[in-house]
Design a protein around this motif. Structure first.
Motif, PDB file in Angstrom:
ATOM      1  N   GLY A 114       0.872  -1.291   0.084  1.00  0.00           N
ATOM      2  CA  GLY A 114       0.134   0.259  -0.173  1.00  0.00           C
ATOM      3  C   GLY A 114       1.070   1.197   0.081  1.00  0.00           C
ATOM      4  N   PHE A 115       1.862   1.129   1.040  1.00  0.00           N
ATOM      5  CA  PHE A 115       2.868   2.474   0.952  1.00  0.00           C
ATOM      6  C   PHE A 115       3.514   2.610  -0.408  1.00  0.00           C
ATOM      7  N   ALA A 116       4.070   1.403  -0.928  1.00  0.00           N
ATOM      8  CA  ALA A 116       4.566   1.540  -2.341  1.00  0.00           C
ATOM      9  C   ALA A 116       3.724   2.159  -3.476  1.00  0.00           C
ATOM     10  N   THR A 117       2.581   1.652  -3.224  1.00  0.00           N
ATOM     11  CA  THR A 117       1.666   2.374  -4.255  1.00  0.00           C
ATOM     12  C   THR A 117       1.273   3.730  -4.016  1.00  0.00           C
ATOM     13  N   ALA A 118       1.162   3.902  -3.048  1.00  0.00           N
ATOM     14  CA  ALA A 118       0.958   5.680  -2.769  1.00  0.00           C
ATOM     15  C   ALA A 118       2.126   6.511  -3.341  1.00  0.00           C
TER      16      ALA A 118
END
Ligand code: NAP
Length: 251
Positions: free
Chosen positions: A19-23
């Motif tokens: 999720g953080f990498a996608t953000a």
């Protein structure tokens, strides 16, 4: 022009891992990004690290009373959304004989029920032509001891991608899924998986042997595919899925 310029996205479970990498990827592609998570400190710190176009919301996907407040929380930041990434999830594993009702409910409540009702709450905010991406798992396709409930929760998301796409065609909202194989994220910790360090290590070694490219995936590799589904590059793809697993399933 960047691929997500002018778009606003929400990513559940955006304070960590995929999720953080996608953000980060969405921000690099020009989007404004809201991340959610259940831990206030992690959400605040992650949003601060992501920078000025990122916003954090504390919301626990396991609890309906929090999910039903999600749209109101989002409206304090934006009135509409273009991209919804349903990523929050837990990986818990146990044999059928040893599965407790508590663990069963935790997995299903976060991974499927929480996902389902988060979309229900956010749907009125999603612009026509928007994109919903569900993060499922390779476990939806393979048989693995101890994964019965986790796999069921992720299989449910896969069918949701198809059936919800069918419901939302009049609004041109596309629902697609990504199904990652093993990815090196904080999920693979003894704390999150509920395993001893020894069992965690042997699980890692066993999984690596099953991946033809010989390594775990990186969160950024999943983020790139989610970004593809979020962008207009995938405008003719709906109810579909991309398996991102270093060949684990197909080879
Ligand atoms: N890593 C893999 O090998 C792999 C493979 C296939 C699929 N997936 C899926 O990918 C997704 C992301 O996992 P990840 O590997 O990036 O692990 P991660 O780093 O642990 O990220 C999971 C995220 O979901 C959040 N979350 C968990 N329960 C929540 C709840 N009740 N309410 C709100 N947020 C919640 C976590 O918050 P906390 O930080 O508070 O726990 C975290 O932000 C999950 O759905 C997982 O099933 C992962």
């Amino acid at each position: 022009m960047k691929k997500l310029e002018g778009k606003t996205a929400i990513i559940t479970g955006g304070n960590s891992g995929i999720g953080f990498a996608t953000a980060k990827e969405f921000l690099a592609q020009g989007a404004k990004v809201i991340i959610t998570g259940r831990n206030e400190k992690s959400v605040r710190e992650a949003a601060a690290e992501l920078g000025e176009n990122a916003f954090g919301i504390v919301s626990d996907s396991a609890h309906m009373e929090e999910i039903t407040k999600l749209a109101e929380q989002v409206k304090t930041i934006t009135q509409t959304l273009d991209i919804v990434v349903i990523n929050a999830g837990v990986g818990k594993f146990n044999s059928l004989e040893n599965m407790s009702e508590e663990m069963f409910d935790e997995i299903m409540n976060i991974n499927f029920k929480g996902a389902y009702f988060s979309i229900q709450q956010l749907l009125p905010l999603i612009n026509n032509g928007g994109s919903i991406i569900l993060n499922t798992s390779i476990n939806a396709h393979i048989g693995m001891a101890g994964a019965t409930v986790y796999a069921a929760s992720k299989s449910a998301l896969l069918t949701l991608a198809k059936n919800l796409s069918a419901e939302l065609t009049s609004r041109k909202i596309r629902v697609n899924a990504v199904s990652p194989g093993p990815v090196g994220t904080p999920l693979h910790s003894s704390e999150k998986l509920g395993l001893s360090e020894e069992d965690l290590q042997s699980m890692g070694e066993s999984l690596t042997k099953q991946i033809p490219v010989g390594r775990f995936g990186e969160a950024e590799e999943i983020a790139k595919t989610i970004s593809f589904f979020a962008s207009d590059d995938s405008s003719f793809i709906l109810g579909s899925e991309l398996i991102i697993d270093g060949g684990m399933y197909n080879l």
